[in-house]
Design a protein around this motif. Structure first.
Motif, mmCIF file in Angstrom:
data_model
loop_
_atom_site.group_PDB
_atom_site.id
_atom_site.type_symbol
_atom_site.label_atom_id
_atom_site.label_comp_id
_atom_site.label_asym_id
_atom_site.label_seq_id
_atom_site.Cartn_x
_atom_site.Cartn_y
_atom_site.Cartn_z
ATOM 1 N N VAL A 138 64.099 25.958 108.475
ATOM 2 C CA VAL A 138 64.808 25.784 109.805
ATOM 3 C C VAL A 138 66.130 25.657 109.644
ATOM 4 C CG1 VAL A 138 64.144 25.014 112.156
ATOM 5 C CG2 VAL A 138 62.516 25.053 110.585
ATOM 6 N N PHE A 152 64.532 20.936 107.856
ATOM 7 C CA PHE A 152 65.378 21.274 108.722
ATOM 8 C C PHE A 152 66.729 21.176 108.101
ATOM 9 C CE2 PHE A 152 62.084 19.203 111.274
ATOM 10 C CZ PHE A 152 61.900 20.249 112.177
ATOM 11 N N VAL A 170 68.944 24.601 111.986
ATOM 12 C CA VAL A 170 69.322 23.986 113.370
ATOM 13 C C VAL A 170 70.553 23.625 113.713
ATOM 14 C CG1 VAL A 170 66.957 22.849 113.925
ATOM 15 C CG2 VAL A 170 68.730 21.466 112.513
ATOM 16 N N GLU A 224 69.766 18.025 112.251
ATOM 17 C CA GLU A 224 68.082 18.130 111.308
ATOM 18 C C GLU A 224 67.647 16.834 111.464
ATOM 19 O OE1 GLU A 224 71.119 16.231 108.150
ATOM 20 O OE2 GLU A 224 71.210 17.366 110.179
ATOM 21 N N ALA A 275 66.137 16.631 115.087
ATOM 22 C CA ALA A 275 64.900 17.657 115.074
ATOM 23 C C ALA A 275 63.843 17.062 114.381
ATOM 24 C CB ALA A 275 65.379 18.844 114.629
ATOM 25 N N GLU A 320 64.904 17.592 104.903
ATOM 26 C CA GLU A 320 65.990 17.869 105.347
ATOM 27 C C GLU A 320 67.098 18.504 104.382
ATOM 28 O OE1 GLU A 320 68.489 15.884 103.651
ATOM 29 O OE2 GLU A 320 66.827 14.969 102.880
ATOM 30 N N GLY A 335 62.171 20.343 116.920
ATOM 31 C CA GLY A 335 61.262 19.484 116.348
ATOM 32 C C GLY A 335 59.852 19.636 116.744
#
Length: 348
Positions: free
Chosen positions: A107, A60, A109, A240, A243, A170, A151
């Motif tokens: 991802v 994330f 976020v 992050e 999530a 992360e 998440g």
């Protein structure tokens, strides 16, 4: 906040697992940590022949408002630059995922940059970074819930693809700052003992970081007095990080193995455990990192990390690097013979 149904693994199978371990053709206890690790994995999966099918690593990415206070030696743009680098396969996380056969999900976020044109990045952007928690909450309640749900849903996607082990990572410049605060508030540890160099601050930089984080915590306490875990997570956390908490909680609900990385992801697991204590039963801690306070944070959770290599890269690299040890524990259960089948006299 979304509700999760998380319970400790059923212990009825525990004796059968331990009997199998003890009757493998070896001296009792001679494979040390592999034996306790195998017991945990078998309990999570509720079977005597454990598996590590289709492992996924979810990374994330998001930016932090507190970065504007110069609490990190690295500038904000590193977040989006590294996210793009990951799509080219050039990061440390890419290398370890290739080496150990992990599927990688990248991802966004909350990165403060438009990454929507990059096909290798899943776009779940909540906002272009959190608010600066020196002056108020990092995120709204709605944003917090969005991060938890993102998440959670991504882990469920992995589960539907046959995954039974999840690793999390992360990318977010300045995320050691909220991690240090969570550690202090959740662990009742003086904040100064939780603050380190992050990506490489010098003494002057660390002293400045301490001042900013102390003031941030003071502002929070003076305003809110009595606070619960969710309020602390929401006030200081990054998108992050929240999530990742949602991912951890859903993984535990689905009885997946959760591989936990270094300082940031350990802080997320600590925070998750304040919401649902039984989530720790599903966590395997990959390593003890080189960031100040990580060892104490692991102690708060009675965690026994598998590796101690002085790592502090983040991204989930330490967790993935520890995966072969899980593989060895599973192979021990599935491939070693026992005394009876091998016609060997027990020698313990």
């Amino acid at each position: 906040m979304k509700k999760f149904k998380i319970k400790s693994p059923v212990m009825d199978i525990c004796k059968a697992i331990q009997d199998k371990i003890d009757n493998l053709n070896k001296p009792k206890g001679s494979l040390g940590r592999l034996e306790s690790l195998a017991l945990q994995i078998c309990l999570i999966e509720q079977k005597l022949e454990p598996t590590l099918h289709n492992p996924f690593h979810i990374l994330f990415g998001a930016d932090h408002g507190i970065e504007k206070e110069h609490v990190s030696v690295s500038p904000r743009e590193i977040t989006w630059q590294q996210m793009i680098n990951f799509t080219h396969g050039g990061g440390g996380v890419n290398m370890f995922c290739r080496q150990h056969g992990f599927n990688l999900k990248i991802v966004d976020v909350g990165v403060d940059y438009d990454l929507s044109s990059y096909k290798g990045i899943l776009n779940y952007k909540i906002a272009g970074g959190t608010n600066n928690f020196l002056y108020g909450p990092a995120m709204t309640n709605e944003q917090f819930n969005k991060a938890i749900n993102i998440g959670s849903s991504l882990v469920f996607d992995c589960y539907n693809e046959g995954c039974d082990v999840i690793s999390l990572g992360e990318m977010g410049i300045a995320n050691t700052s909220p991690s240090s605060i969570w550690m202090s508030l959740f662990g009742n540890i003086p904040l100064d003992e939780c603050i380190g160099a992050g990506a490489g601050l010098d003494k002057k930089g660390i002293d400045h970081k301490r001042e900013v984080l102390h003031q941030s915590v003071d502002n929070f306490i003076n305003k809110y007095k009595d606070t619960d875990a969710e309020s602390i997570i929401r006030y200081f956390g990054g998108f992050e990080m929240v999530a990742a908490i949602g991912a951890m909680l859903r993984a535990a609900e689905l009885h997946l193995i959760i591989l936990v990385d270094g300082f940031i992801m350990s802080a997320c697991m600590l925070a998750a455990s304040k919401l649902y204590p039984d989530v720790l039963e599903y966590a395997i801690f990959g390593h003890c990192g080189d960031e100040t306070g990580h060892k104490k944070m692991l102690h708060l959770m009675n965690a026994k990390p598998l590796l101690n290599l002085g790592l502090r890269l983040g991204e989930g690299t330490g967790a993935i690097c520890a995966f072969p040890i899980l593989d060895s524990a599973v192979r021990m259960m599935n491939e070693m013979n026992n005394f009876e089948n091998a016609n060997i006299t027990k020698y313990f």
